[in-house]
Design an enzyme around this catalytic site. Structure first.
Site, mmCIF file in Angstrom:
data_model
loop_
_atom_site.group_PDB
_atom_site.id
_atom_site.type_symbol
_atom_site.label_atom_id
_atom_site.label_comp_id
_atom_site.label_asym_id
_atom_site.label_seq_id
_atom_site.Cartn_x
_atom_site.Cartn_y
_atom_site.Cartn_z
ATOM 1 N N HIS A 109 0.841 -1.203 0.000
ATOM 2 C CA HIS A 109 0.000 0.000 0.000
ATOM 3 C C HIS A 109 0.875 1.252 0.000
ATOM 4 C CE1 HIS A 109 -3.659 2.324 1.419
ATOM 5 N NE2 HIS A 109 -2.683 3.130 1.802
ATOM 6 N N GLU A 110 1.843 1.290 0.925
ATOM 7 C CA GLU A 110 2.711 2.458 1.019
ATOM 8 C C GLU A 110 3.651 2.554 -0.185
ATOM 9 O OE1 GLU A 110 1.775 4.408 3.053
ATOM 10 O OE2 GLU A 110 0.972 3.385 4.800
#
Length: 266
Positions: free
Chosen positions: A58-59
């Protein structure tokens, strides 16, 4: 056109992330084979490790999109190595999301990587950077639910099936919650570039509390019921039954005991 300039070391896969992948693989194997004496413990470790992998991705999606949008600083910050220890807010990005899962079975990514927004030109690019994270959760959910909507569950052990269903539930909740236009969440980051300067100034003081506000709101029974009805509807659309995700939740929280019906084939 933006010229992407990062060194090879900036993009080298972190040993920490490789270690998390190894834990995911080993515990996934233990969940599949029933090797562990306590299947719930194997599910707990497998889902938690998989959840951390999805948080890293996600990051990474935020950072990679920012890189190709003009912020070359993300490489030097270590964001492209998928090392969770390099995030600006490791507590918000890793510890709290895992705690949310343990406490209430809620998938909610936390703090994002720090993007130097002044380096990026164009409102669409800013919106895409914010949207990249939740879209990663959508993709992760699609992968987890693929055996269900492809009707390829023959031979899949029930415990592993339930673990996938619960992991999919976490990804769906993460995607939907993060896309809410609440300050501090990615959904607000998507719409923020299109707001007036005055509105941004008024909203800015509330940004640090958006995540906690959403989590607190989910503890309101009526809100919680509506939200999880929506999650169940999405999972049913992907051919994941509520019984399977519920069993995954009970297996995950093995310290509370696991119903026998969750350990046998339907």
């Amino acid at each position: 056109m933006t010229t992407v300039t990062t060194s090879r070391g900036d993009r080298r896969l972190s040993p920490v992330f490789v270690g998390i992948l190894a834990v995911t693989a080993v515990t996934g194997w233990a969940t599949w084979t029933g090797f562990a004496a306590r299947p719930g413990l194997a599910v707990f470790l497998f889902v938690t490790a998989s959840w951390i992998v999805s948080l890293c991705l996600h990051e990474y999606a935020h950072a990679r999109t920012a890189l190709h949008s003009g912020d070359v600083s993300v490489g030097a910050k270590g964001y492209l190595t998928l090392n969770p220890m390099r995030y600006t807010h490791a507590l918000l990005s890793i510890v709290l999301p895992v705690l949310f899962v343990v406490m209430g079975g809620i998938g909610l990514p936390g703090g994002a990587v720090f993007i130097e927004r002044h380096r990026i030109r164009g409102r669409w690019r800013h919106s895409l950077i914010s949207a990249a994270g939740p879209l990663t959760n959508v993709l992760f959910a699609a992968v987890c639910t693929a055996p269900f909507w492809l009707h390829a569950l023959d031979g899949v052990p029930p415990v592993f099936r339930h673990a996938l269903a619960f992991l999919a539930l976490l990804q769906v909740t993460a995607a939907l919650l993060n896309l809410l236009p609440v300050p501090g969440l990615d959904g607000y980051g998507v719409v923020e570039p299109w707001l007036s300067a005055g509105v941004k100034r008024q909203v800015e003081p509330f940004a640090p509390f958006g995540l906690l506000f959403v989590f607190a709101l989910l503890w309101v029974p009526s809100v919680n019921a509506v939200f999880f009805d929506l999650i169940d509807a999405v999972l049913r659309g992907l051919d994941v039954g509520a019984g399977s995700s519920d069993c995954g939740y009970w297996l995950y929280r093995f310290w509370n005991g696991t119903p026998d019906l969750c350990l046998v084939s339907p």
